[in-house]
Design a protein around this motif. Structure first.
Motif, mmCIF file in Angstrom:
data_model
loop_
_atom_site.group_PDB
_atom_site.id
_atom_site.type_symbol
_atom_site.label_atom_id
_atom_site.label_comp_id
_atom_site.label_asym_id
_atom_site.label_seq_id
_atom_site.Cartn_x
_atom_site.Cartn_y
_atom_site.Cartn_z
ATOM 1 N N SER A 143 -9.825 -10.381 13.121
ATOM 2 C CA SER A 143 -8.561 -9.666 13.296
ATOM 3 C C SER A 143 -7.389 -10.390 12.658
ATOM 4 O O SER A 143 -6.425 -9.740 12.228
ATOM 5 C CB SER A 143 -8.289 -9.452 14.789
ATOM 6 N N GLY A 147 -5.040 -8.022 10.380
ATOM 7 C CA GLY A 147 -3.646 -7.832 10.780
ATOM 8 C C GLY A 147 -2.654 -8.067 9.656
ATOM 9 O O GLY A 147 -1.831 -7.182 9.357
ATOM 10 N N PRO A 177 -0.109 -2.601 15.701
ATOM 11 C CA PRO A 177 -0.967 -3.318 16.658
ATOM 12 C C PRO A 177 -2.087 -2.453 17.225
ATOM 13 O O PRO A 177 -3.235 -2.898 17.348
ATOM 14 C CB PRO A 177 0.014 -3.753 17.751
ATOM 15 N N LEU A 180 -4.795 -1.956 14.599
ATOM 16 C CA LEU A 180 -5.660 -3.127 14.433
ATOM 17 C C LEU A 180 -6.739 -3.177 15.514
ATOM 18 O O LEU A 180 -7.932 -3.318 15.210
ATOM 19 C CB LEU A 180 -4.810 -4.400 14.465
ATOM 20 N N SER A 246 -8.630 -10.418 21.748
ATOM 21 C CA SER A 246 -8.040 -10.059 20.457
ATOM 22 C C SER A 246 -6.532 -9.958 20.538
ATOM 23 O O SER A 246 -5.841 -10.130 19.526
ATOM 24 C CB SER A 246 -8.618 -8.729 19.977
ATOM 25 N N THR A 250 -3.472 -10.520 17.967
ATOM 26 C CA THR A 250 -2.644 -9.346 17.644
ATOM 27 C C THR A 250 -1.190 -9.572 18.009
ATOM 28 O O THR A 250 -0.284 -9.298 17.213
ATOM 29 C CB THR A 250 -3.182 -8.111 18.391
ATOM 30 N N VAL A 253 0.361 -12.169 15.655
ATOM 31 C CA VAL A 253 0.602 -11.661 14.304
ATOM 32 C C VAL A 253 1.794 -10.720 14.272
ATOM 33 O O VAL A 253 2.642 -10.784 13.371
ATOM 34 C CB VAL A 253 -0.662 -10.947 13.774
ATOM 35 N N PHE A 254 1.894 -9.839 15.276
ATOM 36 C CA PHE A 254 2.957 -8.832 15.285
ATOM 37 C C PHE A 254 4.143 -9.219 16.172
ATOM 38 O O PHE A 254 5.026 -8.382 16.401
ATOM 39 C CB PHE A 254 2.388 -7.491 15.756
#
Length: 306
Positions: A143, A147, A177, A180, A246, A250, A253-254
């Protein structure tokens, strides 16, 4: 069924106690402390800080004190977030994670089951090969790679959505999000549903239904779908927990203010109470999800008796 449900709920008590105990002493056994990264303070100030959070007590007394707070629904005060309790932090972060993870799970189940059914009914076709390629790609590529690719394509190149951040549940900030997590979950659900339905469609009772002249739509929806869904339902519990795992990637990343980011910050800051509170929360969610999966399993297959 009710007696089984009650027994399972009672069995969660020793499970929770074991998880809390192991996590508590592992955290406290690690070198360093929650105030080691602070600027140098006097011994009197450090002693006051330790007394405030009961860190001056022996480990077993701290453990009993923490258990007593848990029994009263108090997850404790955060060591690193001033004037914030762990309850407040969880209450602000949990809706974000539930909206992202829950939305992704709902979409994943419908799309994954649908793609699996189409691939199974058109075995060895282009559609089947496409579903299998999607499943293998989603399972093989992590992921934290997918992402940034989504951000690069849809946020930077196409400018369809923001690259990250949060704006009070605005759909624009939730699309990537959810996409993903949905992509990762669909790759698993689709493969499992395809293999299960192919196996069921070769069963004797399906041959009997076909011999009676029933159309394929009735055979699949009325006779094959329920038994084929059993492996998918069994997968939903672990998949929901893996979605929480995850979420660590996630939400990082976001840049989402959810449970995953709290776990990362709490572990990095040695915030004992925050990490333990999140461990308790995730354990409760895992136990409840597995219980719901077992009950759904019995509803789909009447032969199962608990």
């Amino acid at each position: 069924m009710w007696s089984y449900t009650l027994r399972r709920l009672l069995a969660t008590i020793p499970t929770l106690l074991a998880v809390i105990t192991v996590s508590y002493f592992l955290l406290h056994a690690a070198p360093g402390g929650p105030f080691d990264n602070e600027r140098k303070v006097s011994a009197a100030v450090l002693a006051n800080l330790q007394a405030k959070y009961h860190l001056d007590l022996p480990p077993w007394q701290q453990y009993l004190y923490y258990l007593d707070n848990l029994l009263h629904g108090d997850l404790g005060a955060s060591f690193r977030y001033a004037d914030w309790s762990v309850n407040d932090l969880v209450a602000s972060a949990l809706p974000v994670s539930l909206s992202i993870g829950g939305g992704a799970m709902l979409i994943s189940v419908f799309l994954g089951v649908g793609l699996g059914i189409v691939a199974a009914l058109r075995q060895n076709s282009m559609v089947d090969h496409g579903v299998m390629m999607l499943g293998n790609f989603g399972s093989a590529v992590p992921s934290f790679v997918i992402g940034p690719v989504l951000i690069l394509v849809f946020a930077i190149w196409l400018k369809w959505s923001p690259a990250g951040g949060w704006d009070n549940f605005s759909p624009r900030f939730m699309v990537l999000p959810i996409a993903l997590l949905t992509f990762i979950n669909i790759s698993t659900i689709g493969r499992v549903m395809r293999g299960s339905l192919i196996e069921v469609m070769h069963s004797n009772f399906i041959r009997t239904a076909r011999a009676k002249g029933l159309p394929t739509r009735i055979v699949v929806l009325r006779h094959a779908l329920k038994p084929a869904m059993l492996p998918v339902v069994s997968l939903l519990g672990p998949l929901a927990i893996s979605s929480i795992t995850s979420a660590l990637v996630t939400e990082t990343v976001f840049s989402l203010p959810g449970i995953g980011k709290l776990i990362v910050n709490g572990a990095g800051n040695r915030d004992y109470t925050l990490v333990l509170g999140l461990v308790v929360l995730i354990t409760v969610l895992a136990v409840l999800m597995n219980l719901l999966v077992d009950l759904a399993y019995a509803a789909l297959d009447p032969k199962i008796r608990y």
